[in-house]
Design an enzyme around this catalytic site. Structure first.
Site, PDB file in Angstrom:
ATOM      1  CB  THR A 427      -0.893   0.045   1.249  1.00 47.17           C
ATOM      2  OG1 THR A 427      -0.996  -1.257   1.749  1.00 47.17           O
ATOM      3  CG2 THR A 427      -2.218   0.611   0.926  1.00 47.17           C
ATOM      4  CB  CYS A 428       2.151   3.588  -2.072  1.00 47.04           C
ATOM      5  SG  CYS A 428       3.713   2.840  -1.680  1.00 47.04           S
ATOM      6  CB  ILE A 429      -3.260   4.996   0.365  1.00 43.16           C
ATOM      7  CG1 ILE A 429      -2.960   4.122   1.574  1.00 43.16           C
ATOM      8  CG2 ILE A 429      -4.073   4.285  -0.663  1.00 43.16           C
ATOM      9  CD1 ILE A 429      -4.141   3.790   2.380  1.00 43.16           C
TER      10      ILE A 429
END
Lengths: 633, 95
Positions: A427-429
């Site tokens: 995840t790179c939100i």
């Protein structure tokens, strides 16, 4: 907008405001009244002013208007004929029901306020009073236990202490049947120095990494065109770094599969994945944390590094333009994992005498207690919204499947699998609310629920959040059926980030709630990540926000689930299972709601809750110093 | 936060067309040549898989300058990103 009979019953205690113009002589019915949920908005906009003597909906139904009134007139005694106050004798049938309910509430209330509480382990006392309308009281043992002390809180003469004690004994007997399902042992190895060497090995407290390991990492992935390795010691925390994609513990299996047996783990060192594409575009979706490391990391959160730890930091460069596509970020993670895997191999061979600490986690089936699950919604929209599930090594990539490829359907895992690194987070939100791989490894909610003797944590369910609504509801229905089959007493649902994932978050809560299972939601929302939708089951929510302004501020892990949130979530679930009343949410985000809850829990349990520091503890960036948080003194 | 604004609650309904979809973002072109907006994909609510050409609706208000102070670090980082993208586009054109 007029209301229905049902709404009127539900809101008997809310203010009665006319919705349109009505002539004198009209008998007031629900259809004459404005929807109570709109009243605060009308008040805010200045359309409506409410006098002190306004009547409630329950009081005005069936009365007759003495004079003609305009729309949005608060009804008062002088406008109506035949008003009966709610305390008086009621004639209308609807009101009778309402009143009876009020009475019931009142008889429970004194018990609810009991404090402070002696800690009893689990269960509830069920008291059946067979008079009138068959009132069933369900009081948590922790509260009922206090009654036995003969304090003045015993307000209901029908409860005798001997009954409670008898019941308590029975419960205790039931509780004794505890079954150990599995155990996980973590062996800790201390690392104080990381250096490059001819081969990857652990020598005492020094970790040597093979100096040409980067070539292997580079060759392993087609999309990766360059990879750099930096060893960041605490004195280099102030240096510039590309956006942090993930924080990973270094651990390996000595014995057994993920979730049981023995895991070896390195202390004092973490893997930090960072990267850009070859044009220098950050591999992070909207909101990246590039810049000085120490200004962009909330230290000590479950998902972030501890101050003083050494970072093995990779800087991966991937092919131009591939950062925004699914294979790009995945390649960066897998290339980094080539290096980590080599360290894992050497950790497997490290001498047993180097073990500095041993931790044991035990998963128990605690029969006789409330059976609950934790449902973690993980990102599954693709690209940087993905997670690898169940690798062969803790937080590895080999052997794992991406939850997007699994179709985002619910996957049931054991709490120990979560704590042993069954999730590798891609995840790179937004950096402030993404859950890194290390977060799962130290997931505070799993630890809190697993160690709470009043509940039985049956498992942790991961469910992906797809992009399209149709798919969201598709996976949500499966989740509902999983819950139904498990015969649960409660559930906690979490989600990271914000955006369309709150559509399925709401749907998951509905699917669980409509099956009669008490459910608590945990998410970051505050002022910025407001929920897109809601439903009637979403009345118990925990906000993960820590930032002083209630916003996402690109500081790693700032708004992630922390131990304080876990304690609140479990306490709220227990209150909900016990059937306690939950107050309606305030209309605007207010940090005091959380502080009040924390105070209440501390008062009730006698346990001190450590509140996390937030970005205020970091060196202020120029922007924060001069614009948002100007100091007056 | 909204107490910093002088003009408030002026949001009105806008429509636009999705003109680019990547795994992480979508670009929305406002109808009536009012400009473009690039937003994370996870921010777009949709019944179907997102496609170029889909029409979207949203509420917006006018941005208002709330502080004249220059935010250097943020600007620098955003500029660096814009420059990187511009270079990438150029290189792709020449290919």
């Amino acid at each position: 907008m007029s209301i229905t009979k049902e709404t009127a019953q539900e809101h008997a205690n809310d203010l009665a405001i006319t919705c349109c113009r009505f002539e004198a002589g009209t008998i007031i019915e629900p259809s004459n009244l404005e929807d109570p949920s709109l009243i605060p908005d009308l008040e805010d906009s200045g359309l409506l002013e409410i006098p002190d003597n306004s009547l409630k909906i329950g009081e005005v139904l069936g009365t007759k208007l003495k004079e003609t009134v305009d729309a949005l007139t608060p009804l008062t005694k002088d406008l109506l004929e035949g008003v009966i106050s709610m305390d008086g004798k009621e004639e209308v049938e609807e009101e009778e029901v309402k009143k009876q309910e009020n009475k019931e509430m009142k008889s429970i209330e004194p018990v609810k306020e009991v404090n402070p509480v002696k800690q009893f382990s689990g269960g509830t006392v069920k008291i059946h009073i067979g008079e009138g309308r068959d009132i069933n009281l369900e009081i948590p043992l922790s509260i009922a236990g206090n009654l036995t002390e003969g304090t003045n809180q015993v307000s209901n003469s029908n409860i005798t202490t001997s009954e409670v004690e008898k019941r308590e004994e029975q419960e205790e007997k039931e509780e004794q049947s505890e079954k150990i399902l599995r155990k996980l042992v973590r062996k800790h190895f201390k690392i104080e120095k990381v250096d490059l060497g001819r081969e990857t090995r652990i020598d005492g407290t020094t970790l040597y990494i093979r100096d040409d390991v980067l070539k292997d990492a580079l060759d392993s992935e087609e999309l990766v065109i360059d990879i750099k390795l930096e060893i960041i010691t605490p004195d280099r925390y102030g240096e510039y770094s590309e956006t942090i994609m993930d924080i990973q513990p270094i651990a390996t299996k000595e014995e057994g599969e993920i979730g049981e047996g023995v895991t070896r783990i390195l202390d004092g060192v973490v893997v930090v994945v960072t990267g850009t594409d070859e044009d220098g575009v950050q591999i992070g979706e909207f909101g990246s944390s590039e810049g000085a490391l120490d200004r962009n990391i909330m230290w000590g959160r479950p998902g972030s590094p501890e101050k003083g730890e050494i970072f093995i930091k990779t800087e991966v460069t991937i092919k131009s333009g591939r950062g925004m596509e699914r294979p790009g970020p995945m390649a960066a993670h897998r290339a980094t994992d080539v290096i980590t895997q080599e360290i894992r191999e050497s950790l497997k061979n490290a001498n047993e005498s180097l073990v500095v600490d041993r931790e044991e986690f035990v998963q128990r089936r605690k029969s006789g207690r409330k059976k609950v699950v934790i449902i973690k919604e993980i990102m599954g929209q693709g690209a940087m919204h993905d997670n690898y599930i169940m690798p062969t090594e803790p937080v590895g990539t080999i052997g794992a499947k991406a939850n997007v490829d699994l179709g985002n359907v619910p996957v049931v895992t054991s709490p120990l699998q979560v704590l042993d690194g069954c999730i590798h987070a891609l995840t790179c939100i937004g950096p402030a609310s993404k859950e890194t791989s290390r977060h799962y490894f130290r997931e505070p909610l799993v630890l809190e629920a697993m160690n709470d003797d009043e509940i039985d944590l049956a498992g942790v369910i991961f469910v992906g959040s797809p992009q399209a609504n149709s798919e969201k509801f598709y996976v949500s229905k499966f989740l509902g059926m999983t819950i139904e089959a498990m015969d649960l007493d409660g559930a906690i649902i979490t989600t990271e980030g914000f955006g369309n994932n709150h559509v399925d978050f709401a749907s998951h809560i509905e699917q669980v709630g409509m099956r009669g299972v008490p459910v608590v939601g945990v998410t970051y929302s505050a002022v910025q990540g407001q929920l897109v939708v809601g439903n009637e089951y979403m009345n118990a929510m925990i906000d993960n926000n820590k930032s002083s302004q209630g916003i996402e501020n690109e500081i790693l892990s700032n708004n992630c689930l922390a131990p304080e949130d876990a304690i609140r979530a479990v306490a709220m679930l227990k209150a909900k299972i016990a059937g306690e009343e939950i107050k309606d949410a305030e209309r605007k985000w207010n940090a005091n709601v959380k502080l009040n809850n924390v105070e209440l829990i501390e008062e009730q349990t006698g346990r001190k809750i450590e509140l996390e520091d937030n970005e205020q503890s970091l060196t202020k960036s120029k922007k924060r110093q001069e614009i948002y948080e100007v100091e007056n003194d | 936060m909204t107490n910093k604004l002088k003009y408030i609650s002026t949001e009105s309904y806008y429509e636009g067309i999705i003109v680019e979809v990547t795994d992480a973002a979508v670009i929305i072109d406002f109808k009536g040549r009012l400009g473009q907006l690039k937003v994370p994909r996870r921010m777009v609510i949709s019944n179907d898989e997102l496609e170029v050409g889909h029409q979207v609706g949203f509420m917006m208000t006018y941005p208002e300058v709330i502080s004249k102070e220059i935010d250097e670090t943020y600007t620098e980082s955003a500029k660096r990103q814009m420059e990187a993208r511009r270079k990438a586009d150029e290189r792709n054109k020449n290919k």
